[in-house]
Write an enzyme that holds these catalytic residues in place. Structure first.
Site, PDB file in Angstrom:
ATOM      1  N   HIS A  65       0.834  -1.195   0.000  1.00 42.62           N
ATOM      2  CA  HIS A  65       0.000   0.000   0.000  1.00 42.62           C
ATOM      3  C   HIS A  65       0.868   1.243   0.000  1.00 42.62           C
ATOM      4  CE1 HIS A  65       0.822  -0.901   4.238  1.00 42.62           C
ATOM      5  NE2 HIS A  65       0.751   0.404   4.457  1.00 42.62           N
ATOM      6  N   CYS A 185       1.552   3.886  11.816  1.00 46.24           N
ATOM      7  CA  CYS A 185       2.530   3.393  10.855  1.00 46.24           C
ATOM      8  C   CYS A 185       2.837   4.512   9.877  1.00 46.24           C
ATOM      9  CB  CYS A 185       2.013   2.147  10.131  1.00 46.24           C
ATOM     10  SG  CYS A 185       0.678   2.465   8.962  1.00 46.24           S
TER      11      CYS A 185
END
Length: 666
Positions: A65, A185
């Protein structure tokens, strides 16, 4: 609002053999659907995110991603692989691959939907249904949440009870153990929310009350202060800095990476219990959490060398934009007005609109002003990387002093480390709760600035300034074999990890010389920039002259590598190095060493902190510079073709992806 996933974005028979092939196959579907505008640009962003941390998860899941300017709308593509694809998970290859693409400026509604999907990936019933589904449209509907997940078989087997056994952790129904957690993250799309869901599931199984704050791309809602106050322990599962961490001061803190929150939540909860039972507390004053016994807790207790590299790279990363803007402006001013423009009068006193020299002087003086920030910014953000915002002031002060005493780049490094260390030491001191509010704003910056100023002016400044002068004199005196040896070393460093730590160290060394340019430092800059172009150019040439030695995906990457190499983007060779490191990395290192050596031997110079064909007009000895790049590219190409050809003749035919692979950090 367009649907995040449609049947056209589902491939239930994904035939890719590597994670790069899988990402490309799914990304092509996004391009066909108009969700991605530039395939190679988007894949470069995916590869850059993958280089930060592998995206494989336990349970056979891969979630490549990224956020990218090449994405028109938040999009999800799903692929199912029968043989599995290695995404770096500890338990083996992934058979369910979700390629998540978010625009650089995605709105909160879309990101909330993506985060909800990330949470569902932790549900084994959901992933089991995807493994069993045979229709792409139904799979897309299942992912969108429009189709119900088939209920699991919950009937007890062989007389076993279906109730969850009571936890032996000591929690009672009257006073459950309470934990607050923060997950985050780098991208803030997937891992953040998956870690939150994994921790929540483990907490339910343990009878623990858990409240999670997800600091993702859609922003974050702060935990209620009352929840933090009543919590028995804190878990930070993060790969970026926890925001507003002083809220958790005085609590037992488990500080780890986000993947630990996904893969071993029960162990983190057990560690939190242990810390609470032993009475451990942490002092948080805006920087890293410090345990009551004085031992610093970093993500997964990183080795000191790793933490030191992180601190230094933090300073370099913030310094690079100043270098790029200032250096290019100065180089452009020289191209317009010649080198003598550096001695022009201030444009504040004399500026003629129609005079080229006035514009050259303006660019030169703006660039010089930007360059004046190099050392303070370097020192300030090294300190920031060590101890967060309270360390910024002493870091910048130390960097400014380094300029005052002519300690230069080395002085900035020392000032940043000193400032960070002093602030971390002050943060370990226990203070009365009423003083905690003013500590990071007033007390710490004040005391640390005094200490750092004393050390820089009185103790270490002069020795560092002497070392800086010796380094400068050494660079100015480089000639013959010494210059060639330095060029070889810098070329090897630039090509070993292609954008990774060693590459950045070589780049930082060259950039440091631009703060006070000399003939020697300009030669170093040219050698570093030339060597950095070799890896992608060599891979591009190799796929052109011996395409049969490379996979179809590698040949496509090779076409993009021409542009990346010409633009000084060394990361363009990473897909090749990741797929075949034992042949690619030594080859490009040899080519980089040849280029670095030749550039130094030819005496090429460069005043701009960037490489590529765009700065050729600014290079001293441009034809010899290009010859050095061409020679290194030819050597690297010949070696990689030779080594890959030897493999083909000595090994039985087998897919290239069955060879050992490593991930090369960018």
């Amino acid at each position: 609002m367009s649907e995040l996933i449609t049947a056209e974005l589902v491939d239930l028979d994904l035939s890719a053999e590597t994670k790069y092939d899988a990402a490309r196959s799914l990304a092509k579907r996004m391009v066909t659907e108009g969700r991605v505008t530039d395939l190679d640009g988007f894949l470069a962003d995916v590869a850059a995110r993958e280089a930060q941390m592998p995206t494989g998860l336990d349970g056979g899941i891969g979630i490549p991603h990224c956020r990218s300017e090449h994405v028109t709308a938040p999009t999800l593509a799903f692929g199912r692989s029968e043989g599995g694809i290695d995404f770096g998970a500890a338990d083996g290859p992934a058979d369910l691959i979700f390629l998540i693409a978010a625009p650089a400026g995605a709105d909160d509604d879309h990101l909330t939907i993506l985060s909800a999907l990330a949470r569902r990936l932790m549900d084994p019933d959901f992933t089991g249904a995807l493994r069993a589904e045979g229709d792409p449209g139904a799979a897309a509907a299942l992912i969108r949440g429009e189709e119900p997940v088939p209920p699991p078989d919950t009937s007890p087997a062989d007389g076993a009870t279906a109730d969850v056994p009571a936890s032996d952790s000591g929690a009672t129904a009257d006073e459950p153990f309470r934990i607050v957690a923060v997950t985050s993250c780098p991208t803030g799309i997937a891992h953040t929310y998956m870690a939150a869901e994994s921790l929540a599931a483990a907490a339910r199984a343990e009878g623990v009350v858990l409240d999670v704050e997800t600091q993702g791309s859609a922003g974050f809602e702060r935990l209620d202060p009352a929840l933090i106050a009543t919590a028995d322990a804190v878990i930070w599962a993060h790969d970026v800095e926890v925001r507003e961490k002083a809220r958790f001061d005085g609590k037992p803190i488990v500080d780890t990476g986000v993947k630990a929150g996904i893969n071993r939540p029960a162990a983190l909860i057990a560690e939190a219990r242990r810390k609470a039972e032993q009475g451990e507390t942490s002092t948080v004053a805006g920087g890293a959490a410090q345990q009551g016994d004085g031992a610093a807790t970093g993500g997964d207790h990183a080795h000191f060398g790793i933490r030191l590299r992180t601190y230094l790279m933090s300073g370099v990363s913030y310094m690079v934009p100043f270098v790029a803007a200032g250096g290019l402006l100065i180089a452009l001013s020289f191209a317009i007005g010649g080198y003598e423009i550096a001695g022009a009068k201030s444009v504040a006193d004399h500026f003629v609109w129609g005079e080229a020299d006035s514009w050259a002087a303006l660019l030169n003086q703006i660039g010089t002003a930007a360059f004046a920030f190099l050392v303070p910014v370097l020192a300030g953000y090294i300190a920031y990387g060590m101890a967060d915002r309270p360390a910024l002031v002493p870091g910048f002060v130390g960097g400014a002093i380094a300029l005052t005493i002519n300690a230069g780049f080395l002085g900035g490094l020392a000032a940043g480390l000193l400032a960070g260390g002093v602030v971390m030491a002050i943060q370990r001191v226990k203070v009365h709760p009423t003083l905690r509010g003013i500590m990071p704003v007033l007390v710490i910056p004040l005391l640390a600035s005094v200490v750092v100023g004393f050390l820089m002016f009185i103790v270490v400044g002069k020795p560092i300034a002497s070392l800086q002068r010796a380094l400068t004199d050494g660079l100015n005196g480089l000639s013959g074999s010494n210059a060639i040896i330095l060029g070889i070393v810098l070329g090897l460093m630039m090509c070993f990890d292609m954008g990774g730590p060693l590459n950045k160290v070589a780049y930082a060394f060259a950039v440091g010389g631009l703060a006070d340019p000399t003939p020697g430092s300009l030669k170093v800059m040219a050698a570093v920039m030339a060597a950095g172009m070799v890896p992608p150019l060599a891979m591009a040439l190799a796929t052109t002259v011996r395409g049969r030695l490379f996979s179809k995906a590698e040949r496509e990457n090779g076409r993009a590598a021409w542009v990346l190499g010409a633009s000084f983007i060394s990361e363009g060779a990473i897909p090749f190095a990741a797929a075949d490191p034992l042949r690619v990395i030594p080859s490009v290192m040899a080519g980089g060493a040849v280029t670095g050596a030749l550039s130094m031997a030819f005496g090429c110079t460069l005043r701009a902190p960037h490489g590529g064909i765009f700065v050729v007009p600014l290079i001293g000895g441009p034809f010899l510079y290009l010859l050095a790049v061409a020679a290194g590219t030819a050597v690297a190409t010949a070696l990689v073709v030779l080594l890959k050809g030897m493999r083909r003749t000595t090994e039985a035919p087998a897919p290239a992806t069955e060879e050992p692979r490593i991930s090369v950090a960018a």
